[in-house]
Design a protein around this motif. Structure first.
Motif, PDB file in Angstrom:
ATOM      1  N   PHE A  31       0.818  -1.213   0.000  1.00 44.10           N
ATOM      2  CA  PHE A  31       0.000   0.000   0.000  1.00 44.10           C
ATOM      3  C   PHE A  31       0.855   1.269   0.000  1.00 44.10           C
ATOM      4  CE2 PHE A  31      -3.211   2.938   1.982  1.00 44.10           C
ATOM      5  CZ  PHE A  31      -4.133   2.864   0.947  1.00 44.10           C
ATOM      6  N   ASP A  32       1.785   1.355  -0.917  1.00 45.11           N
ATOM      7  CA  ASP A  32       2.636   2.544  -1.002  1.00 45.11           C
ATOM      8  C   ASP A  32       1.833   3.803  -1.303  1.00 45.11           C
ATOM      9  OD1 ASP A  32       4.740   0.882  -0.513  1.00 45.11           O
ATOM     10  OD2 ASP A  32       5.554   0.936  -2.548  1.00 45.11           O
ATOM     11  N   VAL A  33       0.723   3.653  -2.012  1.00 38.15           N
ATOM     12  CA  VAL A  33      -0.058   4.814  -2.412  1.00 38.15           C
ATOM     13  C   VAL A  33      -0.628   5.547  -1.209  1.00 38.15           C
ATOM     14  CG1 VAL A  33      -2.263   3.577  -2.644  1.00 38.15           C
ATOM     15  CG2 VAL A  33      -1.807   5.594  -4.068  1.00 38.15           C
ATOM     16  N   GLY A  34      -0.679   4.889  -0.056  1.00 38.91           N
ATOM     17  CA  GLY A  34      -1.171   5.569   1.140  1.00 38.91           C
ATOM     18  C   GLY A  34      -0.350   6.785   1.498  1.00 38.91           C
ATOM     19  N   ALA A  35       0.927   6.789   1.097  1.00 46.55           N
ATOM     20  CA  ALA A  35       1.790   7.945   1.363  1.00 46.55           C
ATOM     21  C   ALA A  35       1.282   9.198   0.663  1.00 46.55           C
ATOM     22  CB  ALA A  35       3.219   7.641   0.929  1.00 46.55           C
ATOM     23  N   ALA A  36       0.449   9.036  -0.362  1.00 45.18           N
ATOM     24  CA  ALA A  36      -0.105  10.182  -1.079  1.00 45.18           C
ATOM     25  C   ALA A  36      -1.056  10.997  -0.224  1.00 45.18           C
ATOM     26  CB  ALA A  36      -0.825   9.711  -2.352  1.00 45.18           C
ATOM     27  N   GLY A  37      -1.428  10.469   0.951  1.00 47.58           N
ATOM     28  CA  GLY A  37      -2.209  11.279   1.876  1.00 47.58           C
ATOM     29  C   GLY A  37      -1.499  12.580   2.205  1.00 47.58           C
ATOM     30  N   VAL A  38      -0.178  12.560   2.240  1.00 47.65           N
ATOM     31  CA  VAL A  38       0.604  13.769   2.485  1.00 47.65           C
ATOM     32  C   VAL A  38       0.340  14.805   1.402  1.00 47.65           C
ATOM     33  CG1 VAL A  38       2.958  14.688   2.450  1.00 47.65           C
ATOM     34  CG2 VAL A  38       2.407  12.666   3.826  1.00 47.65           C
ATOM     35  N   ASP A  39       0.283  14.361   0.162  1.00 49.47           N
ATOM     36  CA  ASP A  39       0.067  15.292  -0.949  1.00 49.47           C
ATOM     37  C   ASP A  39      -1.332  15.897  -0.901  1.00 49.47           C
ATOM     38  OD1 ASP A  39       2.628  14.551  -2.768  1.00 49.47           O
ATOM     39  OD2 ASP A  39       1.805  12.756  -1.828  1.00 49.47           O
ATOM     40  N   VAL A  40      -2.301  15.090  -0.474  1.00 52.37           N
ATOM     41  CA  VAL A  40      -3.658  15.623  -0.278  1.00 52.37           C
ATOM     42  C   VAL A  40      -3.630  16.699   0.804  1.00 52.37           C
ATOM     43  CG1 VAL A  40      -6.012  15.069   0.436  1.00 52.37           C
ATOM     44  CG2 VAL A  40      -4.760  13.492  -1.064  1.00 52.37           C
ATOM     45  N   PHE A  41      -2.880  16.450   1.889  1.00 53.51           N
ATOM     46  CA  PHE A  41      -2.746  17.446   2.948  1.00 53.51           C
ATOM     47  C   PHE A  41      -2.153  18.749   2.412  1.00 53.51           C
ATOM     48  CE2 PHE A  41      -2.681  14.138   6.486  1.00 53.51           C
ATOM     49  CZ  PHE A  41      -3.849  14.597   7.071  1.00 53.51           C
ATOM     50  N   PHE A  42      -1.128  18.658   1.573  1.00 53.02           N
ATOM     51  CA  PHE A  42      -0.488  19.861   1.057  1.00 53.02           C
ATOM     52  C   PHE A  42      -1.460  20.680   0.203  1.00 53.02           C
ATOM     53  CE2 PHE A  42       4.184  18.176   1.161  1.00 53.02           C
ATOM     54  CZ  PHE A  42       4.206  18.393   2.530  1.00 53.02           C
ATOM     55  N   VAL A  43      -2.211  20.013  -0.653  1.00 54.35           N
ATOM     56  CA  VAL A  43      -3.189  20.729  -1.480  1.00 54.35           C
ATOM     57  C   VAL A  43      -4.259  21.364  -0.590  1.00 54.35           C
ATOM     58  CG1 VAL A  43      -4.899  20.521  -3.324  1.00 54.35           C
ATOM     59  CG2 VAL A  43      -2.754  19.232  -3.467  1.00 54.35           C
ATOM     60  N   ILE A  44      -4.741  20.614   0.391  1.00 56.04           N
ATOM     61  CA  ILE A  44      -5.747  21.151   1.315  1.00 56.04           C
ATOM     62  C   ILE A  44      -5.191  22.358   2.061  1.00 56.04           C
ATOM     63  CG2 ILE A  44      -6.955  20.673   3.482  1.00 56.04           C
ATOM     64  CD1 ILE A  44      -7.465  17.853   2.484  1.00 56.04           C
ATOM     65  N   SER A  45      -3.937  22.303   2.459  1.00 57.51           N
ATOM     66  CA  SER A  45      -3.338  23.419   3.178  1.00 57.51           C
ATOM     67  C   SER A  45      -3.362  24.689   2.330  1.00 57.51           C
ATOM     68  CB  SER A  45      -1.906  23.072   3.577  1.00 57.51           C
ATOM     69  OG  SER A  45      -1.345  24.099   4.351  1.00 57.51           O
ATOM     70  N   GLY A  46      -2.955  24.572   1.070  1.00 58.82           N
ATOM     71  CA  GLY A  46      -3.007  25.732   0.195  1.00 58.82           C
ATOM     72  C   GLY A  46      -4.425  26.252   0.031  1.00 58.82           C
ATOM     73  N   PHE A  47      -5.374  25.332  -0.116  1.00 62.68           N
ATOM     74  CA  PHE A  47      -6.784  25.712  -0.270  1.00 62.68           C
ATOM     75  C   PHE A  47      -7.284  26.475   0.955  1.00 62.68           C
ATOM     76  CE2 PHE A  47     -11.300  25.027   0.229  1.00 62.68           C
ATOM     77  CZ  PHE A  47     -11.816  25.192  -1.056  1.00 62.68           C
ATOM     78  N   ILE A  48      -7.072  25.895   2.129  1.00 59.96           N
ATOM     79  CA  ILE A  48      -7.607  26.472   3.349  1.00 59.96           C
ATOM     80  C   ILE A  48      -6.956  27.811   3.683  1.00 59.96           C
ATOM     81  CG2 ILE A  48      -7.743  26.191   5.863  1.00 59.96           C
ATOM     82  CD1 ILE A  48      -9.842  24.665   4.375  1.00 59.96           C
ATOM     83  N   MET A  49      -5.655  27.900   3.525  1.00 59.50           N
ATOM     84  CA  MET A  49      -4.988  29.153   3.852  1.00 59.50           C
ATOM     85  C   MET A  49      -5.480  30.290   2.965  1.00 59.50           C
ATOM     86  SD  MET A  49      -3.247  28.504   6.503  1.00 59.50           S
ATOM     87  CE  MET A  49      -4.471  27.241   6.893  1.00 59.50           C
ATOM     88  N   TRP A  50      -5.742  29.989   1.691  1.00 56.82           N
ATOM     89  CA  TRP A  50      -6.236  31.044   0.810  1.00 56.82           C
ATOM     90  C   TRP A  50      -7.681  31.405   1.148  1.00 56.82           C
ATOM     91  CZ3 TRP A  50      -3.979  34.489  -2.123  1.00 56.82           C
ATOM     92  CH2 TRP A  50      -4.782  35.272  -2.961  1.00 56.82           C
ATOM     93  N   VAL A  51      -8.508  30.412   1.350  1.00 59.62           N
ATOM     94  CA  VAL A  51      -9.926  30.661   1.618  1.00 59.62           C
ATOM     95  C   VAL A  51     -10.114  31.448   2.909  1.00 59.62           C
ATOM     96  CG1 VAL A  51     -12.067  29.501   2.325  1.00 59.62           C
ATOM     97  CG2 VAL A  51     -10.869  28.740   0.286  1.00 59.62           C
ATOM     98  N   THR A  52      -9.308  31.154   3.917  1.00 53.90           N
ATOM     99  CA  THR A  52      -9.509  31.787   5.213  1.00 53.90           C
ATOM    100  C   THR A  52      -8.918  33.190   5.319  1.00 53.90           C
ATOM    101  OG1 THR A  52      -7.532  30.680   6.072  1.00 53.90           O
ATOM    102  CG2 THR A  52      -9.658  29.600   6.466  1.00 53.90           C
ATOM    103  N   THR A  53      -8.171  33.621   4.301  1.00 52.43           N
ATOM    104  CA  THR A  53      -7.589  34.962   4.353  1.00 52.43           C
ATOM    105  C   THR A  53      -8.051  35.855   3.211  1.00 52.43           C
ATOM    106  OG1 THR A  53      -5.630  34.182   3.135  1.00 52.43           O
ATOM    107  CG2 THR A  53      -5.506  34.197   5.551  1.00 52.43           C
ATOM    108  N   ALA A  54      -8.652  35.294   2.174  1.00 50.59           N
ATOM    109  CA  ALA A  54      -9.084  36.103   1.027  1.00 50.59           C
ATOM    110  C   ALA A  54     -10.261  36.993   1.431  1.00 50.59           C
ATOM    111  CB  ALA A  54      -9.485  35.196  -0.134  1.00 50.59           C
ATOM    112  N   GLY A  55     -10.325  38.159   0.799  1.00 47.83           N
ATOM    113  CA  GLY A  55     -11.449  39.049   1.053  1.00 47.83           C
ATOM    114  C   GLY A  55     -11.406  39.718   2.405  1.00 47.83           C
TER     115      GLY A  55
END
Length: 340
Positions: A31-55
């Motif tokens: 189950f090496d693909v489970g490590a891709a959870g980290v990449d999902v976290f990174f994308v979510i981090s960018g999403f959340i940081m922008w959404v919570t500070t925009a406007g």
């Protein structure tokens, strides 16, 4: 305010995937693909940081202060306990590297380098080194007028990645790893989302489905394919598909996946040291070999979630008394959006 429950679901899923990866790795599983959870976290981090500070006229110092108080206290606790575990039972922490320099460096997100990779005492803490670098860049961008932030932020992240290909081996090259572009992907998705972009439900689900398919088919690709392409691109598709699918058809959140999203940072940080403890218990009580992986997995997830309730949640209440109780909230829930 709009609650983005799908982001919370993905946080829980990403944390569980990383735990599954490490348990699978422990037993030589596939189950090496489970490590891709980290990449999902990174994308979510960018999403959340922008959404919570925009406007908004976000205060850069307050932003960074909240990121530090959200991430650092629990990370230091886990680092201290992992260090104690290494000193007491080094044979159980054979993949960890401990000396004074790495202990101090790990606390301040500058761990030792091994084979050009960051190697903190909490081995999965390498991701937090990139998170903190992203928060630093984001903080600097917040000093700019809002009209400039998006272009400057994305350009800065792209430039950081470009430097990776010309810098010599060392810290500068390690911190410019192409995974940094995954934060930019999350920011782009967030900007589109805030601008009111919409996709039909079928198209959004297809986008997320394509992301999951590409993750599942990852072993068919060249092993030397950069992580940002192999796992980062599918992660971006999954996050984008999830948030636009929810916009097309909002839903009432379920308790368990929402809780796992809340507990995702604790699950992620605690699971290695808890997994060592769970392995010791399993071996001591003599559970049959065939049942050991599942037992360790369930025990690790359950105890890590308990530690969220016992340690992280009280810390959040103490340090962020105004933390929203709902799932990640657009524009106003920075505390709930830690991607770690």
């Amino acid at each position: 305010m709009t609650s983005i429950h799908s982001i919370q679901y993905l946080r829980g899923l990403a944390a569980c995937a990383v735990v599954c990866f490490h348990v699978s790795e422990q037993f030589g599983g596939p189950f090496d693909v489970g490590a891709a959870g980290v990449d999902v976290f990174f994308v979510i981090s960018g999403f959340i940081m922008w959404v919570t500070t925009a406007g908004s006229s976000a205060d850069p110092w307050r932003f960074m202060g909240r990121r530090i108080t959200r991430i650092v206290p629990l990370y230091w606790i886990v680092t201290l306990l992992t260090t104690a575990g290494i000193l007491l039972k080094p044979q159980f922490f054979y993949s960890h590297f401990l000396n004074v320099a790495n202990f101090v460096g790990s606390l301040f997100f500058l761990p030792v380098l091994q084979e050009d990779a960051l190697q903190p005492i909490v081995i999965q803490g390498w991701t937090l080194c990139y998170e903190m670098m992203f928060y630093l860049v984001f903080t600097l961008v917040l000093f700019l007028g809002e009209r400039w932030r998006f272009g400057v932020l994305v350009s800065a992240l792209v430039a950081i990645v470009a430097l990776h290909f010309v810098l010599p081996a060392g810290y500068a090259r390690a911190f410019t790893d192409p995974v940094v572009i995954e934060f930019a992907a999350g920011v782009v998705v967030a900007r589109l989302w805030l601008q009111g972009a919409r996709l039909p439900l079928g198209a959004a689900l297809a986008l997320a489905g394509a992301g999951f398919f590409l993750l599942a088919a990852g072993q068919l690709f060249d092993a030397d394919l950069p992580r940002a392409l192999r796992w980062g691109l599918p992660a971006a598709l999954i996050v984008a598909g999830a948030v636009f699918a929810e916009r097309a058809r909002p839903f009432k959140p379920a308790a368990l996946p929402t809780f796992l999203g809340d507990a995702s940072y604790s699950i992620y940080l605690w699971h290695v040291v808890v997994g060592v403890l769970a392995t010791g218990v399993v071996l001591r009580i003599g559970i049959p070999a065939a049942l050991q992986p599942a037992t360790i997995l369930v025990g690790t997830l359950a105890f890590s979630a308990v530690l969220y309730l016992v340690i992280e949640k009280p810390l959040i209440t103490l340090l962020h008394p105004q933390r929203p109780k709902a799932a990640v909230k657009a524009r106003s829930a920075a505390a709930a959006g830690a991607a770690e």
